[in-house]
Design a protein around this motif. Sequence first.
Motif, PDB file in Angstrom:
ATOM      1  N   ALA A  45       0.832  -1.206   0.000  1.00 28.99           N
ATOM      2  CA  ALA A  45       0.000   0.000   0.000  1.00 28.99           C
ATOM      3  C   ALA A  45       0.863   1.252   0.000  1.00 28.99           C
ATOM      4  CB  ALA A  45      -0.911   0.006   1.227  1.00 28.99           C
ATOM      5  N   GLU A  46       0.358   2.294  -0.637  1.00 31.23           N
ATOM      6  CA  GLU A  46       0.995   3.599  -0.591  1.00 31.23           C
ATOM      7  C   GLU A  46       0.596   4.299   0.706  1.00 31.23           C
ATOM      8  OE1 GLU A  46      -0.443   5.528  -4.047  1.00 31.23           O
ATOM      9  OE2 GLU A  46       0.647   4.226  -5.455  1.00 31.23           O
ATOM     10  N   PRO A  47       1.301   5.369   1.113  1.00 33.01           N
ATOM     11  CA  PRO A  47       0.911   6.098   2.326  1.00 33.01           C
ATOM     12  C   PRO A  47      -0.549   6.550   2.259  1.00 33.01           C
ATOM     13  CG  PRO A  47       3.073   6.822   1.603  1.00 33.01           C
ATOM     14  CD  PRO A  47       2.557   5.900   0.527  1.00 33.01           C
ATOM     15  N   GLY A  48      -1.310   6.205   3.283  1.00 34.56           N
ATOM     16  CA  GLY A  48      -2.697   6.641   3.373  1.00 34.56           C
ATOM     17  C   GLY A  48      -3.645   5.971   2.407  1.00 34.56           C
ATOM     18  N   GLU A  49      -3.217   4.895   1.745  1.00 29.65           N
ATOM     19  CA  GLU A  49      -4.055   4.348   0.666  1.00 29.65           C
ATOM     20  C   GLU A  49      -5.329   3.697   1.185  1.00 29.65           C
ATOM     21  OE1 GLU A  49      -3.741   1.767  -3.480  1.00 29.65           O
ATOM     22  OE2 GLU A  49      -1.977   1.930  -2.175  1.00 29.65           O
ATOM     23  N   PHE A  50      -5.319   3.129   2.385  1.00 28.47           N
ATOM     24  CA  PHE A  50      -6.550   2.550   2.926  1.00 28.47           C
ATOM     25  C   PHE A  50      -7.602   3.639   3.128  1.00 28.47           C
ATOM     26  CE2 PHE A  50      -3.245  -0.471   4.163  1.00 28.47           C
ATOM     27  CZ  PHE A  50      -3.805  -1.685   3.808  1.00 28.47           C
ATOM     28  N   THR A  51      -7.168   4.781   3.681  1.00 26.29           N
ATOM     29  CA  THR A  51      -8.105   5.895   3.883  1.00 26.29           C
ATOM     30  C   THR A  51      -8.498   6.522   2.549  1.00 26.29           C
ATOM     31  OG1 THR A  51      -7.111   6.320   6.050  1.00 26.29           O
ATOM     32  CG2 THR A  51      -8.449   8.075   5.103  1.00 26.29           C
ATOM     33  N   LYS A  52      -7.562   6.585   1.601  1.00 25.35           N
ATOM     34  CA  LYS A  52      -7.899   7.099   0.266  1.00 25.35           C
ATOM     35  C   LYS A  52      -9.004   6.245  -0.355  1.00 25.35           C
ATOM     36  CE  LYS A  52      -4.597   8.240  -2.737  1.00 25.35           C
ATOM     37  NZ  LYS A  52      -3.565   8.085  -3.814  1.00 25.35           N
ATOM     38  N   ARG A  53      -8.909   4.928  -0.180  1.00 21.83           N
ATOM     39  CA  ARG A  53      -9.949   4.038  -0.718  1.00 21.83           C
ATOM     40  C   ARG A  53     -11.288   4.260  -0.014  1.00 21.83           C
ATOM     41  NH1 ARG A  53      -7.693  -1.717  -2.865  1.00 21.83           N
ATOM     42  NH2 ARG A  53      -6.014  -0.868  -4.149  1.00 21.83           N
ATOM     43  N   ALA A  54     -11.233   4.519   1.284  1.00 20.49           N
ATOM     44  CA  ALA A  54     -12.477   4.821   2.003  1.00 20.49           C
ATOM     45  C   ALA A  54     -13.163   6.041   1.395  1.00 20.49           C
ATOM     46  CB  ALA A  54     -12.183   5.055   3.484  1.00 20.49           C
ATOM     47  N   PHE A  55     -12.351   7.030   0.990  1.00 16.16           N
ATOM     48  CA  PHE A  55     -12.901   8.229   0.334  1.00 16.16           C
ATOM     49  C   PHE A  55     -13.377   7.922  -1.081  1.00 16.16           C
ATOM     50  CE2 PHE A  55     -11.535  11.540  -2.765  1.00 16.16           C
ATOM     51  CZ  PHE A  55     -12.666  12.342  -2.637  1.00 16.16           C
ATOM     52  N   LEU A  56     -12.530   7.291  -1.894  1.00 13.90           N
ATOM     53  CA  LEU A  56     -12.888   7.031  -3.286  1.00 13.90           C
ATOM     54  C   LEU A  56     -14.077   6.087  -3.414  1.00 13.90           C
ATOM     55  CD1 LEU A  56      -9.312   6.659  -4.836  1.00 13.90           C
ATOM     56  CD2 LEU A  56     -10.897   8.567  -5.158  1.00 13.90           C
ATOM     57  N   ASN A  57     -14.235   5.207  -2.442  1.00  9.00           N
ATOM     58  CA  ASN A  57     -15.370   4.283  -2.466  1.00  9.00           C
ATOM     59  C   ASN A  57     -16.616   4.854  -1.803  1.00  9.00           C
ATOM     60  OD1 ASN A  57     -14.046   2.183  -3.851  1.00  9.00           O
ATOM     61  ND2 ASN A  57     -13.087   1.439  -1.965  1.00  9.00           N
ATOM     62  N   GLY A  58     -16.533   6.105  -1.319  1.00  8.76           N
ATOM     63  CA  GLY A  58     -17.731   6.797  -0.854  1.00  8.76           C
ATOM     64  C   GLY A  58     -18.115   6.586   0.590  1.00  8.76           C
ATOM     65  N   ARG A  59     -17.226   5.989   1.389  1.00  7.90           N
ATOM     66  CA  ARG A  59     -17.593   5.801   2.810  1.00  7.90           C
ATOM     67  C   ARG A  59     -17.477   7.097   3.597  1.00  7.90           C
ATOM     68  NH1 ARG A  59     -16.145   4.559   7.921  1.00  7.90           N
ATOM     69  NH2 ARG A  59     -13.927   4.933   7.572  1.00  7.90           N
ATOM     70  N   ILE A  60     -16.489   7.919   3.258  1.00  5.14           N
ATOM     71  CA  ILE A  60     -16.292   9.208   3.913  1.00  5.14           C
ATOM     72  C   ILE A  60     -15.995  10.249   2.840  1.00  5.14           C
ATOM     73  CG2 ILE A  60     -15.481   8.330   6.147  1.00  5.14           C
ATOM     74  CD1 ILE A  60     -12.617   8.616   5.160  1.00  5.14           C
ATOM     75  N   ASP A  61     -16.185  11.529   3.178  1.00  7.56           N
ATOM     76  CA  ASP A  61     -15.797  12.567   2.225  1.00  7.56           C
ATOM     77  C   ASP A  61     -14.347  12.961   2.485  1.00  7.56           C
ATOM     78  OD1 ASP A  61     -15.644  14.654   4.189  1.00  7.56           O
ATOM     79  OD2 ASP A  61     -17.788  15.029   4.007  1.00  7.56           O
ATOM     80  N   LEU A  62     -13.839  13.890   1.683  1.00  3.34           N
ATOM     81  CA  LEU A  62     -12.413  14.204   1.750  1.00  3.34           C
ATOM     82  C   LEU A  62     -12.031  14.889   3.061  1.00  3.34           C
ATOM     83  CD1 LEU A  62      -9.815  13.911   0.210  1.00  3.34           C
ATOM     84  CD2 LEU A  62     -10.277  16.072  -0.958  1.00  3.34           C
TER      85      LEU A  62
END
Length: 476
Positions: free
Chosen positions: A130-147
């Motif tokens: 994983a890249e830095p912060g990629e799990f949280t980036k996926r949470a954003f890109l998949n619509g679970r949270i906003d930016l």
Amino acid sequence: MHKKRFDHTNFGLSDTIAAISTAPGESGIGIVRISGKEALSIADKIFVSKDGKPPSVFKSYTLHYGWIVNGSRQQGITPPKDAIDEALISVMLSPKSYTKEDIVEINCHGGIVALRAVLDLVLEKGCRLAEPGEFTKRAFLNGRIDLSQAEAVLDVIRAKTDSALKVGLAQLRGVLSSQLNRKRKVLFDCLSVLEAGIDFPEEEAGAGNLKKIRSKIENINSGLKDILESSACGRIFREGVNAVICGKPNVGKSSLLNALLKEERSIVTPVAGTTRDTIEEVIDIRGIPVCIVDTAGILEPRDMVEKKAVQRTHRYIDAADLIILLFDASRDFSPEDGFLVKKLRNKNVLAVINKIDLKQKLGTEKILKNFKNVIRISAKRLKNVDALEQAIADVVYNGGLNASDSVLVSNMRHIQAIKKSQKSVAEALNSLDNKLSFEFISQNIKDALLNIDGILGKDFSEELLDRIFSDFCIGK
């Protein structure tokens, strides 16, 4: 203004990613996190459960005991001959997981060798690191949270005080997002009326409608100003303040640092100039992360070491948000005291008269004349240290907000975007008052919406995401 479309392959969402999610070093437990469509099949290849069932049949939110193995899935042997580590595996199935993807978390022993071995095996079986912060980036890109909520995750991780944590958690819960989304809806409602007037001029909005639009935009303008007023306190909780303890030699600077820390961090002796270099510590003072520096109390350096210490002290003083200027109540007001008063009187200074437990000799006229904030303490006896802490908080807050307020904006990107949005809203009001055409008013509102959407991540670029998430650790 529509939500930005993106290709999942451009952001690597088709990959299954893995990383160590716990801090480096020795600990009882270490976690290797896997997220993606192949998470369960990869876990099947490396995990032997006690009951022989593969992770792909586990129910969501369950924890299972077994072994991480590299090779055969032989059962009935504890541990298997090819075992890498004993582990507990937790499974969180899509879409009800942190990333809205299938997630497997391998809870193994916390030594770096065991964790590395498990991570290497996971990568060998098909995961990408994983890249830095990629799990949280996926949470954003998949619509679970906003930016803005995604950025708040980092604030929670980096919080240095309970108050900073509360601010971060409020952002993570969506307190700011909720307010901005409500304002966004009102602006869109106003925009739709104005756009209809542009498209169908023969049905131009009447004076009553314009009055309602103006009232709504005025409320938005006022609300954005309120959010901006909170930003100073928000930044304090997020980034803390830099405070410097200074004074002539042997006034009790190190004793004061120890008193604030409630432990002996600095060496304290009757010999003047014991502290020959700066000492830094972060202290929680009434919820404020205060990076406090005990400086060398040397006015006339005697050697090269002391000369460098004095130069460093001056640099810290120049960069300080708050200067705690210490005086010795048991000695007369000296030329050295006078020099410091003259040098610092135009800075943000909290004057502290120390050693009030001893016979008083200090003349305080010049101190009281030049500084409005004066506290009397005994650092050695811990007398009035609580009052000093409150005085520090009062100076920092300057009558402002605190962590209990509903919205405290702490992120500079958000602050700048809200400033731009508020400016555009104010321009819309001005356009309305000057009876400019609907095109001008409409453009002002679109500009305001663009900046709000930038905060929420409804409009974003890959470059922006890379910049935001590059500050995260790899496992988050």
